[in-house]
Scaffold this motif. Structure first.
Motif, PDB file in Angstrom:
ATOM      1  N   ILE A  36       5.220   5.304 -10.945  1.00  0.00           N
ATOM      2  CA  ILE A  36       5.769   4.473 -12.025  1.00  0.00           C
ATOM      3  C   ILE A  36       5.817   5.291 -13.323  1.00  0.00           C
ATOM      4  O   ILE A  36       6.823   5.303 -14.045  1.00  0.00           O
ATOM      5  CB  ILE A  36       4.905   3.198 -12.212  1.00  0.00           C
ATOM      6  CG1 ILE A  36       5.088   2.246 -11.027  1.00  0.00           C
ATOM      7  CG2 ILE A  36       5.241   2.492 -13.526  1.00  0.00           C
ATOM      8  CD1 ILE A  36       4.103   1.065 -11.022  1.00  0.00           C
TER       9      ILE A  36
ATOM     10  N   CYS B 299      -3.187  -1.346   0.640  1.00  0.00           N
ATOM     11  CA  CYS B 299      -1.955  -1.115  -0.110  1.00  0.00           C
ATOM     12  C   CYS B 299      -1.370   0.247   0.264  1.00  0.00           C
ATOM     13  O   CYS B 299      -1.559   0.726   1.391  1.00  0.00           O
ATOM     14  CB  CYS B 299      -2.189  -1.234  -1.616  1.00  0.00           C
ATOM     15  SG  CYS B 299      -0.656  -1.388  -2.577  1.00  0.00           S
TER      16      CYS B 299
ATOM     17  N   SER C 217      -6.123   3.540  -7.156  1.00  0.00           N
ATOM     18  CA  SER C 217      -6.372   2.687  -8.322  1.00  0.00           C
ATOM     19  C   SER C 217      -5.132   2.679  -9.210  1.00  0.00           C
ATOM     20  O   SER C 217      -4.385   3.664  -9.282  1.00  0.00           O
ATOM     21  CB  SER C 217      -7.564   3.217  -9.124  1.00  0.00           C
ATOM     22  OG  SER C 217      -7.717   2.477 -10.319  1.00  0.00           O
TER      23      SER C 217
HETATM   24  O1  MRU Z   1       2.035  -3.068  -6.910  1.00  0.00           O
HETATM   25  P1  MRU Z   1       2.029  -1.622  -6.489  1.00  0.00           P
HETATM   26  O2  MRU Z   1       2.554  -1.408  -5.115  1.00  0.00           O
HETATM   27  O3  MRU Z   1       2.651  -0.737  -7.521  1.00  0.00           O
HETATM   28  O4  MRU Z   1       0.485  -1.268  -6.476  1.00  0.00           O
HETATM   29  C1  MRU Z   1       0.036  -0.003  -6.064  1.00  0.00           C
HETATM   30  C2  MRU Z   1      -1.373  -0.024  -5.688  1.00  0.00           C
HETATM   31  O5  MRU Z   1      -2.133  -0.896  -6.037  1.00  0.00           O
HETATM   32  C3  MRU Z   1      -1.859   1.089  -4.861  1.00  0.00           C
HETATM   33  O6  MRU Z   1      -2.690   0.601  -3.891  1.00  0.00           O
HETATM   34  C4  MRU Z   1      -2.612   2.109  -5.537  1.00  0.00           C
HETATM   35  O7  MRU Z   1      -3.843   2.294  -5.079  1.00  0.00           O
HETATM   36  C5  MRU Z   1      -2.437   2.552  -6.855  1.00  0.00           C
HETATM   37  S1  MRU Z   1      -1.171   3.752  -6.877  1.00  0.00           S
HETATM   38  C6  MRU Z   1      -1.758   5.165  -6.087  1.00  0.00           C
END
Ligand code: MRU
Length: 356
Positions: A57, A159, A238
């Motif tokens: 992101i 996730c 995280s």
């Molecule tokens: O909502 P998302 O798919 O953007 O969330 C991503 C996560 O929570 C991942 O599990 C993650 O651990 C963080 S990004 C490496």
């Protein structure tokens, strides 16, 4: 190295000056690349979760800011676009961090110099992410190697914290890819990660492509697998970790940490340093994204003919709530695996100088 090392989540092509991403909303059924050609494209890619995962992101947003400065390099536009991109998702601190990196590098330059410098910054963040994740993989591999098991090491993840969430390697999956490359016998329990199923749709897809043995399980079965002794370690990523070591990650992580604690299973969190928010005193201060309740009440899949459908799961009029992340208190975390080494999840450990 993942078997598909030609694949990465975001490509930058200098010849055509284009950013291309995998549309992750279509996985695992379709692998489609899309160009991001406007600020609207960049914002939509993040908010609709075509790209997701904290590091990715942030890097996508950095490229978005550089793209917008090429149209209008004024300070007013810099601030407007920064705020627009920042509003796309609230929880992953890498978004704010990456935008700040770009702003800090370009704000004091002459307008005509800003776009090129912003692009250079975005490209650098992209490459640094690859290097950081590879190091997280190395440090994490040492921990995995030290877990006393006879035979296959069973790792549970939640996730997607693989290369789809970063550029390459991933955070939580990097040690697993490194373990596979080192010849360690590993098997991964992939929790499906309702409601958007990033575990089943993304992590299982990644691991299968890389030839890593894995099994998808319902989120609710994870405690029982730990109680039976079928999990040697939990390894997650995280989205933001607070200064006191509280970990914010995809909703469902906290329950795994509780079950791990109760069953004496190590619970590790893998993350780049850019995910640690030292301005955030504790998990209580982390904004938790509330997503559309429709994500809980419906699901997308293919029918027997391979045609995609969104289907309702609940009776019409059913109310639902959809907090997308949760907080795992630092006391439940066995260690934070970063590109700078493994740290205790505590304020004292994280207050060490950045390059210590
Ligand atoms: O909502 P998302 O798919 O953007 O969330 C991503 C996560 O929570 C991942 O599990 C993650 O651990 C963080 S990004 C490496």
């Amino acid at each position: 190295m993942p078997a598909d090392n030609d694949l990465c989540s975001l490509r930058w092509d200098p010849a055509s000056a284009t950013v291309t991403i995998i549309d992750q909303t279509l996985l695992p059924h379709t692998l489609r690349w899309c160009h991001l050609d406007s600020l609207e494209d960049f914002c939509h890619a993040i908010s609709s979760m075509q790209v997701r995962g904290a590091p990715l992101i942030g890097i996508t947003a950095a490229f978005g800011l550089a793209h917008a400065l090429a149209q209008d390099p004024s300070l007013e536009n810099l601030e407007r676009v920064r705020a627009t991109l920042l509003a796309t998702r609230p929880t992953a601190v890498n978004l704010q961090w990456a935008l700040q990196q770009v702003v800090a590098e370009v704000a004091s330059l002459q307008p005509g110099e800003r776009a090129a410098q912003a692009l250079a910054c975005a490209q650098r963040l992209r490459l640094e992410d690859v290097a950081s994740c590879a190091l997280i993989g190395d440090y994490g591999l040492q921990l995995l190697t030290d877990i006393p098991v006879t035979g296959t090491l069973n790792i549970m993840t939640h996730c997607n914290a693989g290369w789809l969430a970063t550029i390459q390697w991933g955070t939580a999956l990097a040690p697993i890819y490194k373990a596979q490359a080192a010849g360690l016998a590993v098997h991964v329990w992939v929790s499906e990660t309702r409601p958007r199923n990033q575990g089943m749709n993304l992590t299982a897809w990644e691991l299968q492509r890389a030839g890593v043995p894995c099994t998808v399980v319902a989120d609710n079965s994870c405690g029982e697998l730990m109680r039976r002794g079928e999990v040697d370690c939990v390894l997650v990523g995280s989205d933001r970790t607070a200064a006191n070591g509280d970990v914010c990650n995809k909703v469902g992580t906290y329950l795994k940490a509780l079950a791990a604690h109760d069953n004496g299973v190590p619970f590790y969190v893998a993350l780049p340093w850019s995910t640690i928010d030292l301005d955030c005193p504790s998990g209580l201060d982390i904004p938790i994204e509330e997503r559309d309740a429709a994500e809980v009440l419906s699901v997308y899949g293919l029918d027997a003919k391979g045609e995609g459908h969104q289907v309702n799961l609940a009776a019409a009029g059913t109310h639902a709530r959809n907090p997308a992340f949760d907080i795992t208190p630092a006391r439940l975390v066995s260690g934070l695996i970063t590109e700078r080494g493994v740290f205790a999840a505590s304020g004292a450990a994280l207050a060490r100088p950045p390059d210590a």
